[in-house]
Each structure stands twice: as structure tokens, then as C-alpha cells.
Design an enzyme around this catalytic site. Structure first.
Site, PDB file in Angstrom:
ATOM      1  N   GLU A 131       0.737  -1.202   0.001  1.00 39.94           N
ATOM      2  CA  GLU A 131      -0.006  -0.058  -0.073  1.00 39.94           C
ATOM      3  C   GLU A 131       0.813   1.257  -0.003  1.00 39.94           C
ATOM      4  OE1 GLU A 131      -4.172  -0.905   2.470  1.00 39.94           O
ATOM      5  OE2 GLU A 131      -2.284  -0.542   3.642  1.00 39.94           O
ATOM      6  N   CYS A 132       0.623   2.131  -0.773  1.00 38.98           N
ATOM      7  CA  CYS A 132       1.386   3.361  -1.037  1.00 38.98           C
ATOM      8  C   CYS A 132       2.864   3.226  -0.936  1.00 38.98           C
ATOM      9  CB  CYS A 132       0.934   4.236   0.025  1.00 38.98           C
ATOM     10  SG  CYS A 132       1.001   6.083  -0.191  1.00 38.98           S
TER      11      CYS A 132
END
Length: 434
Positions: free
Chosen positions: A315-316
């Protein structure tokens, strides 16, 4: 566990410092405090944790829904919960401080900047209280904390100007030792720039703890504490956890640890990958440690696991580490794991910010075709994709490219969006591993 919400008139009005001072004031009374944060932020909760040494609960009506939010609140432990708001009380398209206060049926203590006003502090607070009637939410502004307020006649003027229905709860004095430095994505993390203990102790003495205790109330009950289905087998998930990868909601850790076997490793330290059925790289600051990551054998090991078909979810910041390369703002290019066909470049300004909804048009690690996931995106980087890149989600935000998110390769998935355990994404991931 009683609770109250610390709201602000706007962003950067001093909610975090006021929240920490309230926590310290309650601690001095011998109370066990459970901190919480309205909205999807990871940074303010890190400051809560430095003061109470326990995870701060994330409360967000978009990410969790009203019932999920209540369940998350009631998973906390303590005598009183102090919830720091997000932005101004009524600000937020999909989840605001007002939404959280309404969902929990808890009162709001309003933080007002008093650095250049006195009676006007009362006028501002009264406006925030009466504005609630113009919304479809039950928001009860019950008290006021004067931020940047001096004692003596300054404090007296504020106190006397407040109407009877607004309790004066004290002040936060001007003190440079109470300032928290900031950078991109927000404030410095709590363990990087903790507030001076003596300054925090002093600020706590200027609060009316008895009034704050009287304002705190029992919240709306939770419908049940099970966010997802109980899973029989216990798959092992390895999660990156170090200075570069640290943006993980407590509820996500709890879900992975409850329904699986959770182990941690540090890519920055060059740890070997533990045996695991899946690997999770959460968000954080990989750009601050790009050189260490580029030299780390952990990223090469991740690439090997990916080609072997081990499920990997980033994530990210985790997505950035799964890409081919990362270019920092000084122009330097650093090799990353090379699993996902993307190059990432850091920018001086943020590239995306806000709550998002992702709709899956193909089966992924975290969703089936047709599923929707609610999340949040906030990043200072942008990605360029290879021509054969495959994206799994349509998103009503920026995403990775052209309103699309979820870059896939092998059994690896990378998203700019962060999702909460209440989204069901991690239950789907665990179910895939059975």
C-alpha cells in the site's frame, strides 16, 4: 469507557497538542486513557502512542461505516477515550469530526485559537455550537479549550464571555516546546519529535480536568465486536515494520494477528524474509530511506518470492518499494524490488488526498470482481507505468494512473490507496491463503 471528541475550528489550530495535554491531565488523575483519531491519519496517532504507550484507534465513518466505527471504539481499553478530530469540526467530504461525534453520540470539546482574541473566542465557539442545527448530525459542542492563551486577564475575558451552555475547559499556553515540526504528509512522527515532557506536564496543569471528566460520556453501544468472519486455518503473514514502513491501522494488525499468524521484518535493516504464506508492505516513508532500501537484500528476496507466486500486497509506500525504481526529490534514482512495472518519482507537492472508493474489475488479492473497497489516498509521488501494466481497480480519486489503481503482476498487488480492516480486504487476502 467514557469518551469525548477534541474538535478544532480548522486544521493546524493545535488539536494534537490539546489532545496530548488532555491525555496527560487525565493520567495525572490516575485514569487509564485510550487515545483515538478521527479520520485516516497515521501520524497524529503516533504522538498519542508516545504519551500512553498503546495504539490509538482509527475512527472513520467512510473507512469503517458507523457500526464498524463503534466496534473499533469499543475494542479500546481504559477509563476514558480521548478522540482527536480531523481538520475543522464540520470539514470532510466523506468523514468529518462531526460524523464521528454523531456516530458515537459523544460531546465535542472545541479547540479555538486565542492568540489574537478573547471575547471572539466565545463568539467562535458559540457559532460552532449553533451551526450543528444546520446539519443532519447530532453534534454537541459542550466545552472550549483556548489554544495559545495567556493567563490572567486574557483567560478571564475568554471565560466570562462564554455562555452557560459552553464549559470553559482551560487553556494551552504559548510555549515553543509544545510545537511539533512538520514535513510532507504532516507532522513528524511521535518517536521522531516527541513533545517535551515538562512542557506537556505544564500544559496539563492549565486544563480543568474536573470539567473534562464531567463532559465525557458513555458512547453509543457497538452492535458486536466481530468485523469479519472467523477463519479456520491460520495462514502466516509477514509484515514490513520499520522506519520506512509504519503506516498500519491497529485494526489491521489485530485482524491479521487474530485470523492468522503475524510476523514482522525490516527491509531497511536488510532482514531475511521469514517463511510466510503472504507478505504485506504497508505505507510509510520509503523515500527517506531509498538508499538503504536499494542496498537491502530484502528487496531482492521479495522479487524472488513474487516470481515463486507468493502473494505480496503493498500500500502506497509499499507499492513504491515494489516498483522498478524510485526517484527522490534530489533527482537520484534508486532501484527498488522491480516486481511491478512502474517507476515512481517523488514530488514537492502532494499528488492525491482524500477518501476513495475502489471498484474491482478483476479478481485480486483483496477483492473479487465486482467488489468495492473504501480507502484513503495521500501521497507526494507519481508513477509511470510500462505499456503492458495491468490495473485492477477503478477509483474515484487519482489512483496510480488515469483514475485506476491496483497494479498487478504475478500474485503481487500494489495500490496507492490504504484500506482499513473493516473494508474486508484483509479477510479476502486471508481467505485466498487457505
Amino acid at each position: 469507557m467514557t469518551g469525548l471528541v477534541v474538535g478544532g475550528t480548522a486544521s493546524s489550530v493545535g488539536k494534537t497538542v490539546a489532545t496530548l495535554a488532555i491525555i496527560r491531565a487525565f493520567q495525572r488523575e490516575g485514569l487509564t486513557v485510550q487515545p483515538a483519531k478521527a479520520g485516516p491519519d497515521f501520524i497524529d496517532p503516533s504522538h498519542h502512542e508516545t504519551v500512553v504507550d498503546r495504539p490509538s484507534r482509527t475512527l472513520d465513518t467512510w473507512l469503517e461505516g458507523r457500526e464498524g466505527l463503534r466496534r473499533n471504539y469499543h475494542r479500546g481499553e481504559g477509563d476514558v477515550c480521548v478522540i482527536e478530530g480531523v481538520m475543522g469540526v464540520y470539514d470532510g467530504h466523506r468523514s468529518s469530526t462531526a460524523d464521528v461525534a454523531d456516530a458515537l453520540d459523544l460531546p465535542v470539546v472545541l479547540v479555538v485559537d486565542a492568540s489574537a482574541g478573547a471575547e471572539s473566542v466565545a463568539a467562535t465557539a458559540l457559532g460552532f455550537r449553533t451551526y450543528a442545527a444546520r446539519t443532519d448530525l447530532d453534534v454537541r459542542v459542550a466545552g472550549v479549550i483556548a489554544q495559545q492563551a495567556h493567563g490572567g486577564s486574557h483567560e478571564q475575558a475568554i471565560w466570562e464571555a462564554l455562555p452557560a451552555e459552553l464549559e470553559y475547559c482551560g487553556r494551552i499556553p504559548p510555549d515553543s516546546d509544545l510545537e511539533i515540526p512538520d514535513r510532507h504528509l504532516g507532522l513528524h512522527l511521535g518517536d521522531e519529535a516527541p513533545i517535551d515532557e515538562n512542557a506537556l506536564d505544564d500544559a496539563a496543569t492549565h486544563l480543568r480536568t474536573d470539567r473534562l471528566r464531567a463532559i465525557a460520556e458513555e458512547p453509543a453501544p457497538a452492535p458486536g465486536l466481530q468485523d469479519g468472519p472467523a477463519l479456520g486455518d491460520q495462514p502466516r503473514v509477514a509484515i514490513a515494520r520499520d522506519r520506512a514502513f509504519r503506516f498500519v491501522y491497529p485494526a489491521v494488525r489485530e485482524r491479521l494477528a487474530t485470523a492468522g499468524d503475524l510476523v514482522t521484518f525490516s527491509p531497511v535493516a536488510g532482514d531475511g524474509l521469514p517463511p510466510a504464506d503472504a507478505i504485506y508492505l504497508p505505507g510509510g516513508y520509503p523515500e527517506r530511506f531509498a538508499a538503504e532500501l536499494a542496498a537491502s537484500p530484502t528487496l531482492s528476496a521479495l522479487a524472488d518470492r513474487a516470481t515463486e507466486g507468493v502473494p505480496i500486497y503493498g500500500e502506497c509506500g509499499g507499492f513504491m518499494a515494489l516498483a522498478d525504481s524510485l526517484r527522490t526529490t534530489d533527482g537520484r534514482r534508486h532501484d527498488m524490488s522491480g516486481i511491478l512495472p512502474a517507476t515512481v518519482e517523488m514530488c514537492e507537492r502532494y499528488q492525491a488526498l482524500g477518501h476513495v472508493e475502489l471498484s474491482a474489475d478483476r479478481r485480486t488479492l483483496t477483492a473479487d470482481t465486482g467488489d468495492s473497497l473504501r480507502g484513503h489516498e495521500f501521497h507526494y509521488s507519481r508513477a509511470s507505468l510500462d505499456s503492458d501494466a495491468t490495473l485492477a481497480f477503478t477509483v474515484d480519486g487519482e489512483g496510480i494512473a488515469d483514475g485506476r489503481d491496483g497494479l498487478t503482476e504475478y500474485e503481487t498487488l500494489g495500490t496507492y490507496a490504504h484500506v482499513h480492516a473493516a473494508s474486508g480486504a484483509f479477510d479476502t487476502l486471508l481467505e485466498r491463503l487457505r
